[in-house]
Structures are given as C-alpha cells and as structure tokens.
Design a protein around this motif. Structure first.
Motif, PDB file in Angstrom:
ATOM      1  N   VAL A 265       1.008  -1.356   0.206  1.00 23.19           N
ATOM      2  CA  VAL A 265      -0.049   0.043  -0.004  1.00 23.19           C
ATOM      3  C   VAL A 265       0.687   1.375   0.149  1.00 23.19           C
ATOM      4  O   VAL A 265       0.672   2.004  -0.687  1.00 23.19           O
ATOM      5  N   LEU A 266       1.885   1.069   0.753  1.00 20.86           N
ATOM      6  CA  LEU A 266       2.835   2.503   1.008  1.00 20.86           C
ATOM      7  C   LEU A 266       3.649   2.543  -0.153  1.00 20.86           C
ATOM      8  O   LEU A 266       4.043   3.826  -0.589  1.00 20.86           O
ATOM      9  N   GLU A 267       3.757   1.316  -1.092  1.00 25.94           N
ATOM     10  CA  GLU A 267       4.670   1.619  -2.264  1.00 25.94           C
ATOM     11  C   GLU A 267       3.490   2.004  -3.459  1.00 25.94           C
ATOM     12  O   GLU A 267       3.893   1.992  -4.687  1.00 25.94           O
ATOM     13  N   GLY A 268       2.309   1.959  -3.191  1.00 26.22           N
ATOM     14  CA  GLY A 268       1.493   2.493  -4.179  1.00 26.22           C
ATOM     15  C   GLY A 268       0.968   1.353  -4.955  1.00 26.22           C
ATOM     16  O   GLY A 268       0.296   1.498  -6.141  1.00 26.22           O
ATOM     17  N   LYS A 269       1.181   0.127  -4.606  1.00 30.50           N
ATOM     18  CA  LYS A 269       0.673  -0.939  -5.552  1.00 30.50           C
ATOM     19  C   LYS A 269      -0.839  -1.558  -5.182  1.00 30.50           C
ATOM     20  O   LYS A 269      -1.335  -2.328  -5.991  1.00 30.50           O
ATOM     21  N   ILE A 270      -1.178  -1.249  -3.993  1.00 25.08           N
ATOM     22  CA  ILE A 270      -2.563  -1.799  -3.379  1.00 25.08           C
ATOM     23  C   ILE A 270      -3.417  -0.280  -2.959  1.00 25.08           C
ATOM     24  O   ILE A 270      -2.901   0.483  -2.451  1.00 25.08           O
ATOM     25  N   ASN A 271      -4.603  -0.529  -3.241  1.00 27.15           N
ATOM     26  CA  ASN A 271      -5.613   0.712  -3.179  1.00 27.15           C
ATOM     27  C   ASN A 271      -6.258   0.288  -1.907  1.00 27.15           C
ATOM     28  O   ASN A 271      -6.549  -0.479  -1.620  1.00 27.15           O
ATOM     29  N   VAL A 272      -6.537   1.487  -1.293  1.00 28.64           N
ATOM     30  CA  VAL A 272      -7.173   1.582   0.164  1.00 28.64           C
ATOM     31  C   VAL A 272      -8.646   1.930  -0.217  1.00 28.64           C
ATOM     32  O   VAL A 272      -9.034   2.879  -0.966  1.00 28.64           O
ATOM     33  N   HIS A 273      -9.484   0.885   0.369  1.00 33.11           N
ATOM     34  CA  HIS A 273     -10.876   1.156   0.432  1.00 33.11           C
ATOM     35  C   HIS A 273     -11.521   1.338   1.800  1.00 33.11           C
ATOM     36  O   HIS A 273     -11.477   0.121   2.376  1.00 33.11           O
ATOM     37  N   ASN A 274     -11.747   2.467   2.376  1.00 34.62           N
ATOM     38  CA  ASN A 274     -11.956   2.462   3.905  1.00 34.62           C
ATOM     39  C   ASN A 274     -13.603   2.674   4.039  1.00 34.62           C
ATOM     40  O   ASN A 274     -14.142   3.863   3.597  1.00 34.62           O
ATOM     41  N   HIS A 275     -14.029   1.720   4.810  1.00 31.14           N
ATOM     42  CA  HIS A 275     -15.117   1.803   5.515  1.00 31.14           C
ATOM     43  C   HIS A 275     -15.323   3.004   6.345  1.00 31.14           C
ATOM     44  O   HIS A 275     -14.693   3.104   7.252  1.00 31.14           O
ATOM     45  N   CYS A 276     -16.135   4.083   6.193  1.00 29.22           N
ATOM     46  CA  CYS A 276     -16.199   5.159   7.054  1.00 29.22           C
ATOM     47  C   CYS A 276     -17.437   5.935   6.562  1.00 29.22           C
ATOM     48  O   CYS A 276     -18.065   6.029   5.556  1.00 29.22           O
ATOM     49  N   TYR A 277     -18.206   6.431   7.613  1.00 31.78           N
ATOM     50  CA  TYR A 277     -19.561   6.859   7.646  1.00 31.78           C
ATOM     51  C   TYR A 277     -19.583   8.556   7.791  1.00 31.78           C
ATOM     52  O   TYR A 277     -20.128   9.241   7.037  1.00 31.78           O
ATOM     53  N   ARG A 278     -18.855   8.771   8.803  1.00 34.42           N
ATOM     54  CA  ARG A 278     -18.795  10.158   9.291  1.00 34.42           C
ATOM     55  C   ARG A 278     -17.783  11.158   8.481  1.00 34.42           C
ATOM     56  O   ARG A 278     -16.668  10.667   8.242  1.00 34.42           O
ATOM     57  N   ALA A 279     -18.460  12.320   8.247  1.00 39.62           N
ATOM     58  CA  ALA A 279     -17.459  13.338   7.598  1.00 39.62           C
ATOM     59  C   ALA A 279     -16.121  13.739   8.311  1.00 39.62           C
ATOM     60  O   ALA A 279     -15.143  13.760   7.725  1.00 39.62           O
ATOM     61  N   ASP A 280     -16.368  13.851   9.567  1.00 38.68           N
ATOM     62  CA  ASP A 280     -15.209  14.232  10.264  1.00 38.68           C
ATOM     63  C   ASP A 280     -14.002  12.959  10.271  1.00 38.68           C
ATOM     64  O   ASP A 280     -13.008  13.338  10.323  1.00 38.68           O
ATOM     65  N   GLU A 281     -14.589  11.922  10.515  1.00 39.97           N
ATOM     66  CA  GLU A 281     -13.752  10.821  10.656  1.00 39.97           C
ATOM     67  C   GLU A 281     -12.757  10.688   8.832  1.00 39.97           C
ATOM     68  O   GLU A 281     -11.931  10.115   8.912  1.00 39.97           O
ATOM     69  N   MET A 282     -13.861  10.843   7.966  1.00 39.25           N
ATOM     70  CA  MET A 282     -13.088  10.654   6.539  1.00 39.25           C
ATOM     71  C   MET A 282     -11.916  11.758   6.436  1.00 39.25           C
ATOM     72  O   MET A 282     -10.881  11.470   5.977  1.00 39.25           O
ATOM     73  N   ALA A 283     -12.359  13.011   7.143  1.00 40.14           N
ATOM     74  CA  ALA A 283     -11.218  14.096   7.012  1.00 40.14           C
ATOM     75  C   ALA A 283     -10.069  13.712   7.910  1.00 40.14           C
ATOM     76  O   ALA A 283      -9.000  13.974   7.562  1.00 40.14           O
ATOM     77  N   ILE A 284     -10.544  12.982   8.856  1.00 40.21           N
ATOM     78  CA  ILE A 284      -8.985  12.458   9.723  1.00 40.21           C
ATOM     79  C   ILE A 284      -8.248  11.373   9.146  1.00 40.21           C
ATOM     80  O   ILE A 284      -6.977  11.147   8.781  1.00 40.21           O
ATOM     81  N   VAL A 285      -8.989  10.346   8.416  1.00 35.26           N
ATOM     82  CA  VAL A 285      -8.294   9.568   7.665  1.00 35.26           C
ATOM     83  C   VAL A 285      -7.549   9.963   6.255  1.00 35.26           C
ATOM     84  O   VAL A 285      -6.474   9.547   6.042  1.00 35.26           O
ATOM     85  N   ILE A 286      -8.019  11.059   5.608  1.00 34.39           N
ATOM     86  CA  ILE A 286      -7.164  11.929   4.625  1.00 34.39           C
ATOM     87  C   ILE A 286      -6.023  12.129   5.160  1.00 34.39           C
ATOM     88  O   ILE A 286      -5.024  11.963   4.393  1.00 34.39           O
ATOM     89  N   ASP A 287      -6.130  13.030   6.346  1.00 35.92           N
ATOM     90  CA  ASP A 287      -4.787  13.500   7.006  1.00 35.92           C
ATOM     91  C   ASP A 287      -3.985  12.340   7.203  1.00 35.92           C
ATOM     92  O   ASP A 287      -2.666  12.474   7.182  1.00 35.92           O
ATOM     93  N   MET A 288      -4.241  11.427   7.826  1.00 38.25           N
ATOM     94  CA  MET A 288      -3.579   9.948   8.392  1.00 38.25           C
ATOM     95  C   MET A 288      -2.941   9.386   6.943  1.00 38.25           C
ATOM     96  O   MET A 288      -1.588   9.185   7.018  1.00 38.25           O
ATOM     97  N   ALA A 289      -3.470   9.527   5.742  1.00 42.07           N
ATOM     98  CA  ALA A 289      -3.111   9.150   4.750  1.00 42.07           C
ATOM     99  C   ALA A 289      -1.690   9.733   4.305  1.00 42.07           C
ATOM    100  O   ALA A 289      -0.724   9.338   3.750  1.00 42.07           O
TER     101      ALA A 289
END
Length: 464
Positions: A265-289
């Motif tokens: 994943v870190l080398e860009g070979k695998i795509n991440v599909h993230n189960h997430c409902y809330r907007a605030d949590e999606m924003a946190i995941v974006i920053d974590m990525a």
C-alpha cells in the motif's frame, strides 16, 4: 552404501566438525540463508473468457459509461473487445450476429465496488460466514479471495437480475485493517482463480468508526474508542513504514504477510478502500493517509459524503454510497437522500454500491432513486452521466478503468442489453455479455447460469 537416519545425522555432524578443524567455514543453516523475495502473485488468475462471436447491437439507445449517449446507436464487439461504437451510419461487418435493439438500451456492465458474495454466501448460514476475521483489529494478512465460494448462487442472481459483470469482494468491517480485497469477473467457475480479474490491483479494506470499537471494546481491549482506532492505525502504519524501508533496502527481517500488504500500500501497489460513515472521520483518515504517504482510493458507504464533497474532489477520492440505506446505527443516522447527486455535483467521484446480496441485483434502481432525489433539488444529472456511478467510476477506484467500465474500442466487451430504460423499475437485463461471451439471455433458459450447488435444490436457477 546404506545409512540409517541416525547414521546420516552423525555423518553430517562429523563433516561439519572436520570442516571446522581445517579452518573452513561451516555450511550456513537454512535459516541463515537469505530468503528469496516474496511471490507477489501466489494465487494467479486462471480466468479464460468464454467463447463468443462477433456481435452487433443496432438501433438501441447507448450509454457509453463515460457520460456519452447515442440514439439509434450501434455497438460492435468481437474477440472479446469492443470494436466500434457509433450512430446508425456505423459499418456493420459481414458475418456478425446482428441484434435489433430498437426500443432497448445498451450499457457497460455494472461494476459493484463493494460486495461480499462468496465470502457471505447463500444460503446465509453460520457455515458461510467467512467475511470477518474478527480475532484482532489488525488482520492485513487475510485475503478475501481465500474465502470466496464460487458456487454462491448470488453470483448468477447478480448477473441475471442486475447486469453485474465485475465485482470487488471485500473482507468485512469488524477490523481496522480487514485484509485484501479481490476483483472478480462474474462468470461461472470451479475456483476463485477462475473468476479472478486478470491484472486487477489488490485493494486493502480498512474500517473506521463504530464497528472496530464495538467489536474490540466489547472484549475490553484496544480500540474501544475512536481515538483508539486512530492510535492503532497510526502505530500500525509506523511499523509498516519501517518494514517497507528494510524490505526496499534488502535488509534481513522476518517475513510478515500482513506487513507485506501494508508495505505494498505504501509503495502504491494496493488501493485502500476505507469503510467510513462520518464526515469528520473521513477527514481524519485523509490526513492520516498524507502523514504516512498512502492513497485512499475510496470511502465505502460515506453516508456523510455530502458534507466533505470538496475534500473528496480535492484529494481525488471516490465515495461509494447507498441511495437511501441509513439510520441503522448512530454513525449512519445523519444521512440525506441527495448524498450521491450532491457529491457528484461538487465534482467528486460518486459511486453506487451494494454491500448486500440482494441490493447487488438492483443497483440500476438504486442509482435511479439517487438520480430522482437530485433532480428534486435542482441537480439535473442526465441519465447517461448518472451511469458513470455504476460502471466507469467504480472501475476507476478499483484501478481497472483502462480495461472495463465503458464501451470504448479496445476495452473488454462487458455489455448489457436492457429491455427498456435501465433506470426504470420495470426494466431487466435481456442479455449480458462478459468479454464478448453471451452468458445470460432472458429468452433462452439454457443461458441461465446455475451453480452445481443448486442442482436438485428447491428453486434451482430461480432468478428471484
């Protein structure tokens, strides 16, 4: 000369001692020898397209999957590929099978980016519950393909009722790191590998929110809170970064199957599909990525996607959504029917997904509901553009849009002929081709796929 097992051991020990006495280095043990690099494709696809024939559909309304529409159109495919698409003036080659599409519609096959068919197979009994390895919040080492049961009757129902030609099978959402996904062609096969989409990138299923904290908090272990979710995520990505760096430098380290996935994943070979409902949590995941340098390809469910549609667009992240399935837990409560059209209208990548063995049979109707809800608030998306929610956009998020998802010359001939407007509740697939092979024909009972498991069972081959 014959030796007993004990004699061979004594002989080997003697040779080693003799070598040492002469000042020679003793042979390296097997554990000290550097292991070969891991096989990145240990379970390769064995998929072979079914035989097809050069085919022309003429006189139909054509949605090309990328937002284009052709009235009285012509679609020609041969040797498993789309050969030509155009208006009534398009040349029709001699010897091709010609199908009259007057009053009908032609589209690319529907792609479901979020399915558990095969992992939660029908009949839905405990013995078929193979989608969640709910034993640890981090199970990046599991691969959904190793649970896929090809005889799941849900595959043929999705084909015959829903026009589904490709689908991504994901592990469940009990864990923060649920494991690898697999992309399948929706064809009858004896093995998972016989369905496996050749060359499709793997995905990594991740989950945030209520599910991991409920499952593991209920066992009085971490994570039991949302802050625990992120803490475990970050620590795991830090460990994966170290593993990746050592792997890239060729340094000795014990192989870890789960960290192999995360390093990919870190080398860009695998795509991440993230189960997430809330907007605030999606924003946190974006920053974590961004913190750890990986890419989120899609947020799955994204019930509050409409609140951060600008962030989705800015970060080129697709949102795979239901039309109106929500309210079944707190994080899914703050939803609106206009979610999909609002995300689309903001310029972000919108996808209609199922996450359900029955819903996968009616994704065209799910898209139709979202389309109507958008129009009621003034978002006038055309039918042909809305079809991108069902074919091109999921293909893009899954990394296969260069091969399928639209009717363009050179792409796989994954084609559905509908007996009416595909956004009508009265419309059903009339014919479905996968790689140019006719795998379903509503007018030919012999073309209705029936798995071996169904033979002799009540309701054998019943499309309902």
């Amino acid at each position: 000369m014959a030796f007993s097992k004990r004699g061979l051991i004594v002989l080997a020990a003697g040779l080693t001692l003799a070598a040492c006495a002469k000042g020679e280095a003793a042979p390296k043990s097997a554990s000290a020898v550097k292991a070969p690099p891991p096989n990145e494709n240990p379970y390769p696809s064995t998929y072979k397209p079914y035989p097809g024939a050069p085919t022309v559909i003429r006189g139909a309304t054509v949605f090309d999957g990328e937002g284009g529409r052709i009235e009285n159109g012509v679609v020609f495919f041969s040797e498993g590929k789309v050969t030509a698409i155009g208006g009534p003036e398009t040349a029709i080659p001699e010897g091709a099978t010609v199908i009259d599409g007057a009053g009908k519609w032609v589209t690319p096959g529907i792609i479901d980016i979020h399915s558990h068919l095969g992992d939660y197979a029908s009949p839905g009994v405990q013995a078929h519950s193979d989608g969640n390895e709910a034993t640890n919040p981090i199970t990046a080492q599991v691969w959904a393909e190793h649970s896929v049961w090809p005889q799941d009757p849900g595959f043929s129902r999705a084909l015959a009722n829903g026009g589904i030609t490709t689908l991504q099978i994901l592990p469940g959402s009990a864990n923060l790191f649920g494991g690898r996904t697999v992309t399948l062609k929706n064809v009858p096969a004896r093995t998972m590998q016989g369905m496996k989409f050749p060359g499709a990138p793997y995905g990594l299923k991740m989950a945030c929110g209520e599910n991991p904290k409920r499952v593991y908090g209920g066992r009085n272990q971490q994570p039991s809170t949302r802050m625990g979710n992120i803490a475990v995520n970050r620590q795991t990505w830090a460990k994966a970064t170290e593993y990746k760096n050592k792997r890239a430098a060729g340094k000795e380290q014990a192989r870890d199957i789960g960290l192999d996935t995360l390093a990919d994943v870190l080398e860009g070979k695998i795509n991440v599909h993230n189960h997430c409902y809330r907007a605030d949590e999606m924003a946190i995941v974006i920053d974590m990525a961004k913190e750890f340098g990986y890419k989120v390809a899609s947020f799955q469910h994204a019930v509050e996607g409409y609140k951060i549609a600008d962030l989705l667009k800015e970060n080129d992240i697709c949102a795979a959504m239901w039309a109106d399935w929500y309210g079944f837990k707190m994080e899914s409560y703050d939803a609106i029917h206009e979610n999909i059209p609002l995300v689309h209208n903001a310029g972000a990548c919108a996808i209609v997904h199922s996450d359900d063995a029955n819903g996968i049979q009616r994704l065209n109707q799910e898209a139709a509901k979202a389309l109507a809800d958008g129009r009621r608030i003034g978002i006038n998306v055309s039918d042909e553009v809305a079809w991108t929610w069902l074919s091109y956009n999921p293909a893009k998020a899954m990394g296969i849009a260069d091969r399928t998802g639209s009717l363009k010359p050179g792409k796989m001939a994954d084609v559905v002929l509908w007996n009416g407007n595909p956004f009508s509740v009265y419309t059903r697939p009339e014919k479905v081709w996968i790689d140019g092979a006719l795998l379903y024909d509503a007018n030919d009972p012999k073309r209705r796929p029936v798995s071996d498991f169904e033979l002799g069972q009540p309701g054998e081959g019943d499309p309902k």
